[in-house]
Design a protein around this motif. Structure first.
Motif, short mmCIF file in Angstrom:
data_model
loop_
_atom_site.label_atom_id
_atom_site.label_comp_id
_atom_site.label_asym_id
_atom_site.label_seq_id
_atom_site.Cartn_x
_atom_site.Cartn_y
_atom_site.Cartn_z
N PRO A 108 42.07 63.29 -42.40
CA PRO A 108 42.38 61.86 -42.34
C PRO A 108 43.33 61.37 -43.42
O PRO A 108 43.91 60.30 -43.28
N ARG A 109 43.53 62.14 -44.48
CA ARG A 109 44.44 61.70 -45.54
C ARG A 109 45.86 61.52 -45.04
O ARG A 109 46.62 60.73 -45.59
N ASP A 110 46.24 62.24 -44.01
CA ASP A 110 47.60 62.16 -43.48
C ASP A 110 47.81 60.98 -42.53
O ASP A 110 48.94 60.65 -42.20
N VAL A 111 46.73 60.36 -42.10
CA VAL A 111 46.82 59.30 -41.09
C VAL A 111 47.64 58.11 -41.59
O VAL A 111 48.52 57.61 -40.88
N GLN A 112 47.37 57.62 -42.78
CA GLN A 112 48.07 56.44 -43.28
C GLN A 112 49.58 56.70 -43.39
O GLN A 112 50.39 55.85 -43.04
N ARG A 113 49.94 57.88 -43.87
CA ARG A 113 51.36 58.23 -44.02
C ARG A 113 52.06 58.20 -42.65
O ARG A 113 53.14 57.63 -42.50
N ILE A 114 51.43 58.77 -41.65
CA ILE A 114 52.03 58.80 -40.31
C ILE A 114 52.03 57.40 -39.71
O ILE A 114 52.99 56.99 -39.05
N TYR A 115 50.95 56.65 -39.94
CA TYR A 115 50.89 55.28 -39.45
C TYR A 115 52.03 54.45 -40.03
O TYR A 115 52.65 53.65 -39.32
N ASP A 116 52.31 54.64 -41.29
CA ASP A 116 53.42 53.92 -41.93
C ASP A 116 54.75 54.26 -41.26
O ASP A 116 55.58 53.38 -41.03
N GLN A 117 54.96 55.53 -40.92
CA GLN A 117 56.17 55.94 -40.20
C GLN A 117 56.21 55.27 -38.82
O GLN A 117 57.25 54.78 -38.38
N PRO A 174 59.78 57.69 -27.42
CA PRO A 174 59.13 59.00 -27.53
C PRO A 174 58.67 59.31 -28.96
O PRO A 174 57.63 59.95 -29.15
N LEU A 175 59.42 58.85 -29.94
CA LEU A 175 59.03 59.09 -31.32
C LEU A 175 57.74 58.34 -31.65
O LEU A 175 56.83 58.90 -32.27
N ALA A 176 57.65 57.09 -31.22
CA ALA A 176 56.43 56.32 -31.46
C ALA A 176 55.23 56.99 -30.79
O ALA A 176 54.15 57.13 -31.39
N PHE A 177 55.42 57.45 -29.57
CA PHE A 177 54.36 58.12 -28.83
C PHE A 177 53.93 59.40 -29.56
O PHE A 177 52.74 59.68 -29.73
N ALA A 178 54.89 60.19 -30.01
CA ALA A 178 54.59 61.44 -30.71
C ALA A 178 53.87 61.17 -32.03
O ALA A 178 52.92 61.89 -32.39
N LEU A 179 54.29 60.16 -32.76
CA LEU A 179 53.62 59.83 -34.02
C LEU A 179 52.18 59.38 -33.78
O LEU A 179 51.28 59.75 -34.53
N LEU A 180 51.97 58.60 -32.72
CA LEU A 180 50.61 58.18 -32.37
C LEU A 180 49.73 59.41 -32.14
O LEU A 180 48.63 59.51 -32.67
N PHE A 181 50.24 60.37 -31.38
CA PHE A 181 49.42 61.54 -31.10
C PHE A 181 49.29 62.46 -32.31
O PHE A 181 48.30 63.19 -32.42
N GLU A 182 50.22 62.39 -33.22
CA GLU A 182 50.05 63.13 -34.47
C GLU A 182 48.85 62.56 -35.24
O GLU A 182 48.08 63.30 -35.87
N ILE A 183 48.68 61.25 -35.18
CA ILE A 183 47.51 60.63 -35.82
C ILE A 183 46.23 61.14 -35.19
O ILE A 183 45.28 61.52 -35.88
#
Length: 176
Positions: free
Chosen positions: A30-39, A12-21
């Protein structure tokens, strides 16, 4: 994401992070995308989760393009598409092609954008994967518009609106 963290289960965490992207791209942050992708990468790699990484990788390419790093963004999308061509992942291929077409449009490469859209049409017909039809029509309208085919562009924008409404895809309707 906070609720997914509270569950303390990686899927569920992976799924939620994907949708946060997705949300950051939709909100044009878009500046936040790389940070979330890294998580997301940490969660997926430590728990052997592949699917969310496949879906998130092209979004990093799109974010790079939004940030003005067009060549690197295109490279990320093209490398991802090549990887999915080899793995024959039919579900994700139309998604990459539509994202790539949008990137090509942003780069002013109308011929390459049209090639990606044509291939997307073919793959969607072969696989029955039509989740990206509204975005496909919107991008086709942009190609027509940039080429001076105003009537064809108008029809494609109308197609994009109709398809997004039929699918209940409000975000895609707003984009159209």
């Amino acid at each position: 994401v906070a609720d997914a963290r509270a569950i303390d289960h990686p899927q569920p965490l992976a799924f939620a992070l994907l949708f946060e992207i997705f949300v950051h791209l939709a909100r044009r942050t878009p500046r936040d995308v790389q940070r979330i992708y890294d998580q997301l990468a940490i969660v997926c790699q430590s728990h052997g989760i592949a699917q969310e990484m496949y879906w998130a990788a092209p979004l990093v390419g799109r974010a790079l393009i939004e940030l003005g790093d067009l060549n690197r963004g295109l490279r990320v999308l093209e490398e991802g598409l090549a990887a999915h061509t080899k793995s024959r992942s039919a579900l994700i291929r139309p998604y990459y092609l539509v994202l790539l077409a949008g990137a090509q449009l942003r780069a002013g490469n109308l011929v390459r954008a049209q090639q990606s859209l044509d291939e997307s049409t073919q793959v969607a017909a072969e696989t029955g994967q039509h989740a990206y039809d509204a975005e496909h029509s919107r991008l086709q309208a942009e190609v027509f518009d940039a080429s001076g085919a105003i009537d064809a562009a108008e029809r494609k924008f109308q197609d994009a609106l109709q398809t997004s409404r039929q699918q209940g895809a409000r975000w895609l309707e707003l984009r159209a």
